[in-house]
Design an enzyme around this catalytic site. Structure first.
Site, short mmCIF file in Angstrom:
data_model
loop_
_atom_site.label_atom_id
_atom_site.label_comp_id
_atom_site.label_asym_id
_atom_site.label_seq_id
_atom_site.Cartn_x
_atom_site.Cartn_y
_atom_site.Cartn_z
NE ARG A 266 -12.85 42.38 15.66
CZ ARG A 266 -13.67 42.66 14.66
NH1 ARG A 266 -13.51 42.07 13.50
NH2 ARG A 266 -14.65 43.51 14.85
CE LYS B 161 9.62 37.97 28.89
NZ LYS B 161 9.62 39.30 28.32
NE ARG C 240 5.12 37.79 30.76
CZ ARG C 240 4.84 37.84 29.47
NH1 ARG C 240 3.83 37.16 28.99
NH2 ARG C 240 5.56 38.57 28.65
CD GLU D 186 2.83 40.73 34.80
OE1 GLU D 186 3.42 40.83 33.72
OE2 GLU D 186 2.68 41.65 35.59
CG ASN E 272 6.56 42.83 36.19
OD1 ASN E 272 7.02 42.85 35.04
ND2 ASN E 272 5.29 42.58 36.45
CG HIS F 169 7.81 50.25 34.21
ND1 HIS F 169 6.87 49.25 34.19
CD2 HIS F 169 8.66 49.98 33.19
CE1 HIS F 169 7.14 48.41 33.19
NE2 HIS F 169 8.23 48.84 32.58
CE LYS G 231 3.88 41.37 30.67
NZ LYS G 231 4.51 41.99 31.86
CD GLU H 140 14.38 44.22 31.49
OE1 GLU H 140 14.17 43.45 32.45
OE2 GLU H 140 13.59 45.13 31.15
CG HIS I 153 10.42 45.97 35.32
ND1 HIS I 153 11.53 45.19 35.59
CD2 HIS I 153 10.38 46.10 33.97
CE1 HIS I 153 12.11 44.86 34.44
NE2 HIS I 153 11.44 45.41 33.45
CG HIS J 248 13.05 49.40 29.79
ND1 HIS J 248 11.89 49.73 30.46
CD2 HIS J 248 13.20 48.06 29.96
CE1 HIS J 248 11.37 48.63 30.99
NE2 HIS J 248 12.15 47.61 30.70
N1 LIG Z 1 7.39 43.63 25.80
C1 LIG Z 1 8.17 43.31 26.80
O1 LIG Z 1 8.06 42.23 27.38
C2 LIG Z 1 9.25 44.27 27.21
C3 LIG Z 1 10.24 43.86 28.12
C4 LIG Z 1 11.27 44.74 28.42
C5 LIG Z 1 11.30 45.99 27.84
N2 LIG Z 1 10.32 46.36 26.98
C6 LIG Z 1 10.33 47.68 26.34
O2 LIG Z 1 11.49 47.74 25.51
C7 LIG Z 1 11.83 49.11 25.32
C8 LIG Z 1 13.32 49.26 25.43
O3 LIG Z 1 13.93 48.52 24.43
P1 LIG Z 1 15.37 48.90 23.87
O4 LIG Z 1 16.28 49.11 24.99
O5 LIG Z 1 15.70 47.91 22.84
O6 LIG Z 1 15.13 50.35 23.24
P2 LIG Z 1 14.99 50.87 21.73
O7 LIG Z 1 14.07 50.05 20.94
O8 LIG Z 1 14.70 52.32 21.84
O9 LIG Z 1 16.44 50.66 21.13
C9 LIG Z 1 17.49 51.36 21.69
C10 LIG Z 1 18.20 52.26 20.68
O10 LIG Z 1 19.16 51.48 20.02
C11 LIG Z 1 19.01 51.57 18.61
N3 LIG Z 1 19.31 50.24 18.10
C12 LIG Z 1 18.64 49.08 18.35
N4 LIG Z 1 19.28 48.06 17.78
C13 LIG Z 1 20.37 48.56 17.16
C14 LIG Z 1 21.44 47.99 16.42
N5 LIG Z 1 21.56 46.69 16.23
N6 LIG Z 1 22.37 48.82 15.92
C15 LIG Z 1 22.29 50.16 16.12
N7 LIG Z 1 21.33 50.75 16.84
C16 LIG Z 1 20.38 49.96 17.35
C17 LIG Z 1 17.60 52.03 18.38
O11 LIG Z 1 17.51 52.78 17.18
C18 LIG Z 1 17.35 52.90 19.60
O12 LIG Z 1 17.83 54.21 19.35
C19 LIG Z 1 11.08 49.89 26.37
O13 LIG Z 1 10.02 50.60 25.75
C20 LIG Z 1 10.52 48.83 27.28
O14 LIG Z 1 9.31 49.22 27.89
C21 LIG Z 1 9.31 45.53 26.66
#
Ligand SMILES: NC(=O)c1ccc[n+]([C@@H]2O[C@H](COP(=O)([O-])OP(=O)(O)OC[C@H]3O[C@@H](n4cnc5c(N)ncnc54)[C@H](O)[C@@H]3O)[C@@H](O)[C@H]2O)c1
Length: 557
Positions: free
Chosen positions: A306, A419, A433, A429, A437, A444, A328, A370, A440, A455
């Site tokens: 939890r 942010k 907030r 949201e 989006n 999405h 999130k 973003e 998005h 993404h």
């Molecule tokens: N929670 C939220 O508020 C929020 C907001 C925006 C996006 N997201 C989510 O974030 C995700 C996308 O995140 P992302 O673009 O970071 O993708 P990701 O986590 O898949 O990372 C991208 C790639 O880069 C590699 N990588 C990351 N950092 C690295 C580094 N320093 N050196 C070498 N390789 C590295 C990872 O291994 C991966 O292959 C999506 O699932 C999206 O839905 C969440």
């Protein structure tokens, strides 16, 4: 401890170089040197008189000599005249390019410059007005001169947009960059009803991971590092060492890299690992990776026993500026992205821009989406100009694309602050907030329609579509489309998508929502963005078609 030996302020007259130089020199305990004063002293005349009696060429020569002299000393803040860095001689160029010299351009709108020069004239008398600006139609003259010098100003290490900020604020920002010992100034504290999140941005902060986590959780026994199979091998050894040194029992789990890990089966393996190895309520989960790891590990931390303490250590650009902040967390479902999740604030977020050195180029590009989204949702100025982040991106594009310091750290910090400010007023949201989006809704759906696009790439396509929908609905004019397309193009984001449009529409839930409710769209507006729920389906399909997604054949009801 100082990052630089000297600071040079450039930019057009009226941007506040002299005042900022004086204030900054005070903050740093350095000398201040104003080139205009040095020239006035050399000739025993005002700048205007020097121009009139000796001509512009002689003035520029003297300016260049004074600048060269000033650049040979240390612990100095130099305010240059508006044209001083336009055509520097080779020696001056070399000194400006030295890693010890921090060149900062101050940038403002033509209208701001004119207003400030007008105020200056009233304060100091007509002699202070720049000779090159005398004459009819000063707005046009300023715009023309500024444009001719822009390329030179854009060579600065950092350009700050100063229309809406005081010289005191600019001096403080610069002092934080120049003084390495002011790390705390780069902290953002996000307070929400569910808890407090402390976000620290600093190059090299990862090497102090253990110390920061121990400070936040003085009595925790175990730390649970979750990373992916690409980032993990690069960075977990250092994290283990750092946490071990401060007395943690460290456990590590690497999951496959990529969006596929935001799934129930992978989450299940994390629960098994945590529960089989004796996780306790007082422990801390460390999410070390991009947004996928942040969302997945964050959700595991939110739900196991939890709720367990969470530290986010974002390693991708996208995760640094967006997903690690705001709480999130979640995983995907075949019905769509992020459909299973929870809000769980990380008590600590450690943002170290040096991780970007190993981030693959396509992932860096994805992160810009973003950031551009944050810039575009900023309310515009009363004069209808876009917020300062858009202009910051335009002016610093070259440095940012090369991930150069201090521009990249400054931008990351600004995005986090923006942010955090939105999340602070609307964690769940219910209102503001939702504006985050922007891009998005379709983004999405494009992403989930096969996970062909990253993404950020999908969000960029979603922003392009939202601009077109906005123009069709009338929330923005068509010049705004070209403006935003240009910004996205400049940062290398995709223009077209190759996905099944029917799948995209299915994922938007359009069929269902036509009977049960309305699709909510965040659309561009003169003042930033607005929420609309009255977008005709034809506008959506037209926007999809404009991304070269083949026109969908809508299924009959
Ligand atoms: N929670 C939220 O508020 C929020 C907001 C925006 C996006 N997201 C989510 O974030 C995700 C996308 O995140 P992302 O673009 O970071 O993708 P990701 O986590 O898949 O990372 C991208 C790639 O880069 C590699 N990588 C990351 N950092 C690295 C580094 N320093 N050196 C070498 N390789 C590295 C990872 O291994 C991966 O292959 C999506 O699932 C999206 O839905 C969440």
């Amino acid at each position: 401890m100082f990052t630089y030996q000297r600071v040079v302020l450039t930019g057009f007259s009226g941007t506040g170089k002299s005042t900022v130089a004086r204030l900054l020199a005070n903050e740093l305990g350095w000398h201040c040197l104003d080139l205009d004063d040095a020239i006035q002293e050399r000739f025993g005349q005002t700048v205007t008189q020097v121009f009139e009696s000796h001509g512009e060429a002689a003035f520029r020569r003297s300016e260049s000599e004074e600048l060269q002299n000033a650049l040979s000393s240390t612990s100095v803040v130099i305010a240059t005249g508006g044209g001083a860095v336009v055509a520097p001689n080779i020696a001056v160029r070399a000194l400006l390019d030295s890693p010890d010299t921090f060149v900062v351009a101050l940038d403002a709108l033509t209208e701001t410059i004119l207003a400030r020069l007008g105020e200056q004239q009233i304060r100091e008398g007509a002699t202070s007005i720049r000779p090159l600006l005398m004459g009819l139609d000063p707005i046009a003259r300023i715009a023309e001169l500024k444009c001719s010098r822009q390329q030179a100003y854009d060579q600065a290490d950092l350009t700050l947009i100063v229309d809406a900020v005081t010289p005191e604020f600019v001096a403080r920002e610069l002092s934080t960059i120049v003084r390495k010992d002011q790390i705390d100034e780069r902290a953002v504290t996000l307070r929400t009803t569910s808890g407090k999140s402390r976000i620290l941005v600093d190059q090299g902060i990862f090497s102090r991971l253990g110390t920061h986590i121990r400070q936040r959780w003085p009595n925790a026994r175990q730390s649970w590092i979750i990373s992916d199979d690409y980032v993990g091998p690069l960075y977990t050894p250092k994290a283990i060492k750092s946490l071990d040194t401060v007395g943690f029992n460290v456990l590590v789990q690497h999951v496959p890299r990529g969006e596929g890990s935001k799934s129930l089966p992978v989450l299940g393996t994390l629960y098994d690992w945590m529960l089989d190895h004796g996780i306790e309520r007082g422990d801390v989960v460390v999410a070390l990776g991009g947004g996928v790891i942040g969302d997945l590990a964050g959700f595991a931390a939110a739900t196991c026993l939890r709720g367990i303490g969470l530290t986010q250590v974002p390693t991708s650009l996208l995760a640094m500026v967006d997903s690690s902040v705001g709480g999130k967390t979640g995983i995907n479902h075949r019905a769509g992205k992020n459909l299973i999740g929870a809000f769980h604030q990380p008590s600590l977020v450690l943002v170290d821009p040096t991780f970007l050195q190993t981030l693959p180029a396509r992932e860096v590009t994805s992160g810009w989406a973003e950031i551009i989204k944050h810039a575009l949702i900023q309310p515009s100025t009363p004069g209808g100009e876009r917020g300062d982040l858009v202009r910051f991106l335009q002016r610093n594009a070259a440095a940012l694309i090369d991930l150069r310091e201090p521009a990249i750290s400054y931008l990351i910090h600004r995005n986090i602050a923006l942010k955090a400010a939105v999340v602070a007023i609307d964690e769940r949201e219910a209102g503001a907030r939702a504006l985050l989006n922007f891009g998005h809704t379709l983004g999405h759906a494009i992403e989930a329609a096969g996970y062909l696009y990253l993404h950020g790439e999908s969000v960029a396509l979603g922003i392009r579509a939202a601009m077109r929908i906005g123009a069709a609905v009338g929330t923005c004019g068509s010049p705004a489309i070209a403006f935003v397309d240009d910004l996205l193009d400049r940062f290398g984001l995709p223009v077209t998508a190759s996905v099944d449009p029917n799948r995209v529409l299915d994922l938007l839930g359009i069929d269902k929502k036509r009977t049960e409710g309305r699709q909510r769209w965040i659309l561009p507006a003169e003042t930033g963005v607005v929420i609309r729920d009255d977008v005709p389906l034809a506008y959506v399909t037209a926007a999809l078609a404009s991304l070269s997604v083949a026109a969908p054949k809508l299924r009959s009801a």
